[in-house]
Design a protein around this motif. Structure first.
Motif, PDB file in Angstrom:
ATOM      1  N   LEU A   1      38.708  41.160  51.092  1.00  0.00           N
ATOM      2  CA  LEU A   1      38.833  42.338  50.240  1.00  0.00           C
ATOM      3  C   LEU A   1      39.936  42.118  49.211  1.00  0.00           C
ATOM      4  O   LEU A   1      39.855  42.597  48.077  1.00  0.00           O
ATOM      5  CB  LEU A   1      39.136  43.573  51.093  1.00  0.00           C
ATOM      6  CG  LEU A   1      38.004  44.029  52.022  1.00  0.00           C
ATOM      7  CD1 LEU A   1      38.461  45.213  52.863  1.00  0.00           C
ATOM      8  CD2 LEU A   1      36.773  44.402  51.213  1.00  0.00           C
ATOM      9  N   ARG A   2      40.977  41.360  49.602  1.00  0.00           N
ATOM     10  CA  ARG A   2      42.023  41.020  48.635  1.00  0.00           C
ATOM     11  C   ARG A   2      41.446  40.172  47.505  1.00  0.00           C
ATOM     12  O   ARG A   2      41.823  40.316  46.349  1.00  0.00           O
ATOM     13  CB  ARG A   2      43.169  40.279  49.323  1.00  0.00           C
ATOM     14  CG  ARG A   2      43.936  41.111  50.343  1.00  0.00           C
ATOM     15  CD  ARG A   2      45.169  40.361  50.845  1.00  0.00           C
ATOM     16  NE  ARG A   2      45.765  41.050  51.973  1.00  0.00           N
ATOM     17  CZ  ARG A   2      45.606  40.707  53.234  1.00  0.00           C
ATOM     18  NH1 ARG A   2      44.877  39.641  53.531  1.00  0.00           N
ATOM     19  NH2 ARG A   2      46.169  41.381  54.215  1.00  0.00           N
TER      20      ARG A   2
ATOM     21  N   GLN B   1      38.406  40.309  46.334  1.00  0.00           N
ATOM     22  CA  GLN B   1      37.680  41.229  45.468  1.00  0.00           C
ATOM     23  C   GLN B   1      38.633  42.024  44.582  1.00  0.00           C
ATOM     24  O   GLN B   1      38.376  42.228  43.391  1.00  0.00           O
ATOM     25  CB  GLN B   1      36.840  42.206  46.299  1.00  0.00           C
ATOM     26  CG  GLN B   1      35.595  41.581  46.903  1.00  0.00           C
ATOM     27  CD  GLN B   1      34.800  42.609  47.665  1.00  0.00           C
ATOM     28  OE1 GLN B   1      35.261  43.148  48.676  1.00  0.00           O
ATOM     29  NE2 GLN B   1      33.599  42.888  47.202  1.00  0.00           N
ATOM     30  N   GLU B   2      39.727  42.483  45.156  1.00  0.00           N
ATOM     31  CA  GLU B   2      40.682  43.266  44.388  1.00  0.00           C
ATOM     32  C   GLU B   2      41.310  42.426  43.285  1.00  0.00           C
ATOM     33  O   GLU B   2      41.556  42.919  42.175  1.00  0.00           O
ATOM     34  CB  GLU B   2      41.762  43.828  45.315  1.00  0.00           C
ATOM     35  CG  GLU B   2      42.814  44.699  44.635  1.00  0.00           C
ATOM     36  CD  GLU B   2      42.236  45.927  43.946  1.00  0.00           C
ATOM     37  OE1 GLU B   2      42.950  46.504  43.096  1.00  0.00           O
ATOM     38  OE2 GLU B   2      41.085  46.306  44.242  1.00  0.00           O
ATOM     39  N   GLN B   3      41.567  41.148  43.551  1.00  0.00           N
ATOM     40  CA  GLN B   3      42.109  40.273  42.514  1.00  0.00           C
ATOM     41  C   GLN B   3      41.140  40.124  41.356  1.00  0.00           C
ATOM     42  O   GLN B   3      41.547  40.103  40.189  1.00  0.00           O
ATOM     43  CB  GLN B   3      42.433  38.902  43.117  1.00  0.00           C
ATOM     44  CG  GLN B   3      43.656  38.910  44.022  1.00  0.00           C
ATOM     45  CD  GLN B   3      43.836  37.592  44.764  1.00  0.00           C
ATOM     46  OE1 GLN B   3      42.986  36.713  44.701  1.00  0.00           O
ATOM     47  NE2 GLN B   3      44.941  37.473  45.492  1.00  0.00           N
TER      48      GLN B   3
ATOM     49  N   ARG C   1      38.899  42.360  40.480  1.00  0.00           N
ATOM     50  CA  ARG C   1      38.877  43.649  39.772  1.00  0.00           C
ATOM     51  C   ARG C   1      40.085  43.788  38.860  1.00  0.00           C
ATOM     52  O   ARG C   1      39.960  44.199  37.707  1.00  0.00           O
ATOM     53  CB  ARG C   1      38.838  44.804  40.781  1.00  0.00           C
ATOM     54  CG  ARG C   1      38.583  46.165  40.155  1.00  0.00           C
ATOM     55  CD  ARG C   1      38.795  47.278  41.153  1.00  0.00           C
ATOM     56  NE  ARG C   1      40.202  47.394  41.529  1.00  0.00           N
ATOM     57  CZ  ARG C   1      41.132  47.988  40.767  1.00  0.00           C
ATOM     58  NH1 ARG C   1      40.814  48.508  39.600  1.00  0.00           N
ATOM     59  NH2 ARG C   1      42.376  48.057  41.198  1.00  0.00           N
ATOM     60  N   GLN C   2      41.266  43.417  39.376  1.00  0.00           N
ATOM     61  CA  GLN C   2      42.481  43.555  38.577  1.00  0.00           C
ATOM     62  C   GLN C   2      42.528  42.563  37.422  1.00  0.00           C
ATOM     63  O   GLN C   2      43.194  42.801  36.420  1.00  0.00           O
ATOM     64  CB  GLN C   2      43.709  43.366  39.473  1.00  0.00           C
ATOM     65  CG  GLN C   2      43.929  44.504  40.457  1.00  0.00           C
ATOM     66  CD  GLN C   2      45.196  44.324  41.266  1.00  0.00           C
ATOM     67  OE1 GLN C   2      45.882  43.306  41.175  1.00  0.00           O
ATOM     68  NE2 GLN C   2      45.524  45.332  42.075  1.00  0.00           N
TER      69      GLN C   2
END
Length: 381
Positions: free
Chosen positions: A161-162, A164-166, A168-169
């Motif tokens: 999930l980290r 994916q968040e990277q 997105r950011q």
């Protein structure tokens, strides 16, 4: 260790038979003479194990398969675990430790069964927080504490999930993204070679075409090897890690004893038991769909694997097998520079789709290089 295959015999084969029997892949009680024989039954069992563990399914016990077999005999608590630079520790017990630390909220990195520096940092943080001796060694006391505590996270895969968040950011623009392009083989290692076509040369040409397109969008594209070099998978992974790559793309073509084998397939990190690189799987899917739609090649789908190039690369990584040089139709296509342009554009579009995260997207196979450039220029204004 020596590579073991059908027809070999000796104590090493007896050990392999014993480990396969412990996994219920062979009948127990047939290895007592200590002088085992590698027959068709053993080969079938090895293939089943390799399939289960996301290894190359060739029925041969090489270093990777042997390490996985040895590692499967360990459970968390059966031996002390620590980070050893000269002799890295691998095994199912390490995988269980990484999973447990992640459940408790500690970032031990990708759960790949290898005890590396990130796993050690997470373990030390856990020991510090819970008043244990902070030595980075998972011994009996640490295992007991790990089992007594309730997890902070259940379900999902926080480490992925980290990832994916990277993404997105990072935003939808390609400019500034650092991509390592890894053309397979090289130098004396030509890969599959047939009728004047060599896999290493095709991969190099594709890498250069992809590099040019990526740089045109403002991406920072790096190629993992020169035309006359063939780094090991560890060296290729280290190149990407040292470069701080956002993504790693490995380019190959395939070969098979059957001339009927054909098509394109994409691979990403995954153990086959639900643990998978979310971003790697997503990118592999985009690449697979784009190339199948644009080239008309047979869609051989995406597959999770635990190959060394995936376990040692810290960023999301994808390997693409573009056609079979042993298939006349695929070989004809790969020999055409215009076809290789189509492949390079398809891979670039797939990377763009990854960062768009479904926003302002277009149907598969319709997004063009010109569209990507226009999107980048519009965002820059």
């Amino acid at each position: 260790m020596r590579v073991l295959r059908r027809g070999d015999a000796g104590p090493e084969v007896a050990e392999i038979r014993s480990m396969l029997a412990a996994l219920d892949l062979l009948p127990t009680g047939d290895t007592s003479d200590g002088n085992g024989f590698f027959d068709a039954t053993v080969e079938h069992a090895v293939r089943a194990f390799q399939q289960r563990r996301g290894l190359i399914t060739d029925g041969i016990v090489g270093p990777a398969t042997y390490r996985a077999l040895r590692g499967s005999s360990y459970h968390l608590g059966s031996r002390p675990l620590a980070y050893l630079v000269s002799s890295p520790v691998h095994g199912d017990d390490v995988f269980a430790l990484q999973e447990r630390l992640t459940e408790l909220g500690y970032d031990s990195g990708r759960p790949d069964g290898g005890f590396g520096p990130q796993t050690e940092r997470a373990l030390r943080n856990f020991q510090r927080d819970y008043g244990l001796v902070v030595d980075g060694i998972c011994g009996a006391g640490t295992v007991r504490a790990l089992r007594q505590l309730s997890p902070r996270a259940r379900g999902g895969r926080p480490v992925f999930l980290r990832e994916q968040e990277q993404v997105r950011q990072a935003g939808p623009r390609l400019r500034g993204k650092r991509i390592v392009i890894d053309p397979g083989h090289g130098g004396a290692d030509t890969g599959v070679a047939l009728e004047g076509l060599r896999e290493a040369d095709i991969a190099w040409d594709l890498a250069r075409r992809l590099e040019g397109r990526m740089k045109a969008t403002g991406m920072e594209a790096l190629i993992s090897r020169g035309p006359g070099h063939s780094p090991s998978e560890t060296e290729r992974a280290n190149f990407a890690n040292n470069a701080g790559a956002d993504l790693f793309l490995s380019l190959h073509s395939d070969g098979n004893r059957s001339p009927y084998a054909q098509g394109v397939a994409s691979f990403h990190f995954g153990t086959g038991n639900g643990t998978t690189s979310t971003v790697g799987e997503l990118l592999a899917g985009y690449i697979q769909r784009e190339l199948a739609a644009r080239t008309g090649m047979r869609d051989c789908r995406t597959h999770p694997k635990t190959w060394e190039i995936f376990t040692r690369t810290r960023c999301p990584a994808v390997r693409v097998e573009i056609g079979y040089l042993t298939n006349p139709d695929d070989r004809r296509r790969l020999s055409d520079p215009a076809f290789r342009d189509v492949v390079a554009e398809g891979i670039l579009i797939a990377v763009k789709r990854l960062y768009l995260l479904g926003e302002n997207d277009q149907p598969t196979g319709t997004f063009t290089f010109a569209d990507v450039l226009a999107h980048e220029l519009a965002k820059a204004e």
